[in-house]
Motif scaffolding. Structure first.
Motif, short mmCIF file in Angstrom:
data_model
loop_
_atom_site.label_atom_id
_atom_site.label_comp_id
_atom_site.label_asym_id
_atom_site.label_seq_id
_atom_site.Cartn_x
_atom_site.Cartn_y
_atom_site.Cartn_z
N ALA A 250 0.83 -1.22 0.00
CA ALA A 250 0.00 0.00 0.00
C ALA A 250 0.86 1.26 0.00
CB ALA A 250 -0.91 0.01 1.22
N GLY A 251 2.16 1.09 0.25
CA GLY A 251 3.05 2.26 0.26
C GLY A 251 3.31 2.81 -1.12
N LEU A 252 3.00 2.00 -2.17
CA LEU A 252 3.24 2.45 -3.54
C LEU A 252 2.13 3.43 -3.93
CD1 LEU A 252 4.92 2.20 -6.17
CD2 LEU A 252 3.31 0.41 -6.89
N THR A 253 2.46 4.73 -4.00
CA THR A 253 1.42 5.73 -4.25
C THR A 253 1.55 6.40 -5.62
OG1 THR A 253 2.84 7.25 -3.06
CG2 THR A 253 0.95 6.40 -1.85
N GLY A 254 2.58 6.03 -6.37
CA GLY A 254 2.67 6.61 -7.73
C GLY A 254 3.57 5.75 -8.58
N PHE A 255 3.17 5.57 -9.87
CA PHE A 255 4.01 4.78 -10.78
C PHE A 255 3.76 5.29 -12.19
CE2 PHE A 255 6.70 0.98 -11.04
CZ PHE A 255 6.73 0.77 -12.41
N GLU A 256 4.60 6.18 -12.64
CA GLU A 256 4.42 6.83 -13.95
C GLU A 256 5.49 6.33 -14.92
OE1 GLU A 256 1.22 8.58 -12.79
OE2 GLU A 256 2.03 9.47 -14.61
N MET A 257 5.09 6.05 -16.17
CA MET A 257 6.07 5.67 -17.20
C MET A 257 6.19 6.82 -18.21
SD MET A 257 5.96 2.45 -19.82
CE MET A 257 4.84 3.19 -21.01
N MET A 258 7.40 7.08 -18.68
CA MET A 258 7.62 8.18 -19.62
C MET A 258 8.55 7.72 -20.74
SD MET A 258 8.40 10.70 -16.44
CE MET A 258 9.16 9.28 -15.65
N GLY A 259 8.07 7.86 -21.98
CA GLY A 259 8.87 7.45 -23.13
C GLY A 259 9.98 8.45 -23.41
N GLN A 260 11.00 8.00 -24.13
CA GLN A 260 12.18 8.85 -24.35
C GLN A 260 11.83 10.13 -25.11
OE1 GLN A 260 15.33 7.53 -27.16
NE2 GLN A 260 16.75 7.87 -25.43
#
Ligand code: FAD
Ligand code: MLT
Ligand code: ZN
Length: 474
Positions: A250-260
């Motif tokens: 539950a500690g995971l509060t953000g997970f964003e992926m960004m292309g080059q």
């Protein structure tokens, strides 16, 4: 030239709100142009009520005159849903003046605010009171909680706290008839019939005007640790997501992926932000651990995760923010992608979602499809991977006339991407809503029975078709 009815209406509105809050002249682009500067409407008038009483009177006067209303908050919507059409016959009703806090109930962990309250201000008020309001998006400096609820906004913490729908306990709404639904409940359980709150959330101003909301507050986490990782592929990013969920829970509060290429645009337009690690990797991931115990514990768990991920080969390099200031800089880079895109020129946005497991194959096959069908397009692929939500945006080929590119290719590119989304069992609008931009695409992708039910609800609640016509459902 406005008709007599409109002239009578304008004088009624001026009598209700005062001349200064019924705008018909001067530069109204802040209200009439959409954030992406793609469309410019023309209002009969922009009206700015400051009380719920005034909103009800404005709606009744418009209903009487048969004049439709477009509600507006911060005007940061990305699907052209909150500006008037070009006819000059609609009233743009801005909620910005209704921005007060009605109450804060610490023991009930709720706050009641008016619709025009800017999201960032709400976040700050919650923090000053020792709480977290966990809705966070790039437009938070301008968007309003009323607009967030009307669009069921997502943002970067959905993974842990859900969309704004999940953060709202009660709504005060003015109906198309100018009546008030007093639903500002702070109850977490109220099972007395249809949930009209959830019907209004995400209805984009087509079923009612949200004037206030009772929303949940959360305890402030003891620590928020942010890491920026270089990952070799989308599949590796999905694998890293799985490891993060396993090790951070539950500690995971953000997970964003960004292309080059998305990060190349940020580096090109905002070099001072010093984007880390982007040059030598196809993708980067920004992840956050908000461990409620302590900073030391949060850091230890995050560093352990990164070790495991490095060994597993799903991360090639990573940095952990050493301070809150550094963390904020990394998030600022992520939130700057939309702005960098706008700086680069007009672009085609696809705010899509597919099951997380399907994301690598969706990206691989759709990238290849577009490369084949529309030579030279540049893909700005980034988003909330933890929610299966990608902003799979298309920038015109380098050096070409962007307006001509959109005119000649947008419909085709939309169809190619949406057909691919459909094949993978996804949605053509994950968080931005339908607005007027997707209202004609929706029938191709929405279950026909669901669409018919939506039209029945619209007709039942707004039989005159006064509220934001031509948005969501045609
Ligand atoms: P507006 O743009 O004013 O209106 C949006 C819609 O809601 C319109 O249909 C309008 O008629 C209706 N509406 C507004 N207020 C009311 C009301 N009180 N009652 C009834 N209807 C109303 N969105 C996301 O979900 N996630 C993101 O991560 C995200 N990032 C963004 C980043 C940037 C840089 C920008 C510019 C936008 C981003 N958005 C994102 C889109 C936008 O910020 C959201 O849709 C936001 O919720 C809109 O709020 P607003 O107050 O600006 O609404
Ligand atoms: C964001 O997450 O930054 C926006 O929703 C994406 C976009 O602007 O396309
Ligand atoms: Zn987004």
């Amino acid at each position: 030239m406005p008709s007599n009815t409109s002239l009578d209406l304008l004088s009624t509105l001026r009598g209700l709100l005062g001349e200064v809050h019924v705008l018909t002249e001067g530069d109204l682009s802040a209200y009439e142009q959409d954030w992406r500067k793609r469309t410019r409407g023309k209002a009969l008038a922009v009206v700015r009520p400051s009380t719920i009483q005034q909103v009800t009177e404005v709606v009744k006067a418009c209903a009487q005159a048969g004049v439709s209303i477009v509600p507006q908050g911060g005007n940061t919507g990305l699907v052209v849903g909150g500006i008037p059409d070009a006819t000059g016959t609609q009233v743009l009703l801005s909620l910005r003046r209704m921005s007060g806090v009605r109450s804060l109930d610490a023991d009930n962990l709720t706050i009641t605010v008016e619709a025009g309250c800017v999201l960032q201000h709400l976040q700050q008020m919650a923090e000053q009171a020792g709480f977290l309001f966990p809705l966070s998006l790039g437009a938070e400096g301008s968007c309003t909680i009323g607009g967030n609820l009307a669009t069921n906004a997502g943002g970067t913490q959905v993974l842990r706290y859900g969309n704004v729908r999940d953060l709202c306990l009660g709504l005060e709404v003015v109906t198309a008839q100018g009546e008030v639904m007093h639903g500002l409940s702070g109850l977490r359980k109220d099972n007395t019939g249809y949930d009209l709150r959830h019907l209004m959330i995400g209805s984009e101003g087509t079923l009612g005007i949200i004037t206030a909301a009772t929303i949940k507050l959360y305890p402030l986490p003891a620590a928020q640790l942010t890491a920026w990782a270089a990952v070799p592929s989308v599949a590796h990013a999905v694998k890293l997501l799985g490891l993060a969920q396993q090790h951070l829970g539950a500690g995971l509060t953000g997970f964003e992926m960004m292309g080059q290429f998305a990060l190349r645009l940020v580096d090109k337009h905002y070099p001072q932000l010093r984007v880390p690690l982007w040059q030598d990797t196809p993708y980067c991931v920004l992840l956050e651990n908000s461990d409620c115990e302590s900073e030391a514990h949060a850091r230890e768990r995050l560093e352990k995760l990164l070790e495991i991920a490095l060994e597993a080969g799903c991360v090639s390099d990573a940095v952990v923010a050493e301070s809150l200031g550094q963390a904020r800089k990394l998030w600022h880079i992520r939130e700057s992608i939309t702005l960098a895109q706008a700086e680069e020129g007009l672009n085609i946005k696809h705010d899509i979602s597919v099951p997380i497991s399907a994301i690598p194959h969706f990206v691989e096959s759709t990238d290849a499809l577009l490369a084949r069908e529309v030579a030279g397009v540049r893909l700005v692929n980034f988003g909330h991977l933890g929610d299966g939500n990608l902003h799979y945006n298309v920038q015109a080929p380098e050096g070409c006339d962007t307006s001509a590119f959109l005119r000649d290719y947008e419909a085709r590119v939309n169809r190619l991407v949406y057909e691919s989304v459909k094949q993978f069992g996804g949605s053509i609008s994950a968080e931005h809503g339908v607005g007027s931009m997707k209202v004609h695409s929706l029938p191709h992708y929405k279950d026909p029975v669901a669409l018919a039910m939506m039209r029945c609800i619209k007709h039942a609640l707004d039989p005159q078709g006064l509220l934001n016509p031509g948005r969501v459902v045609d």
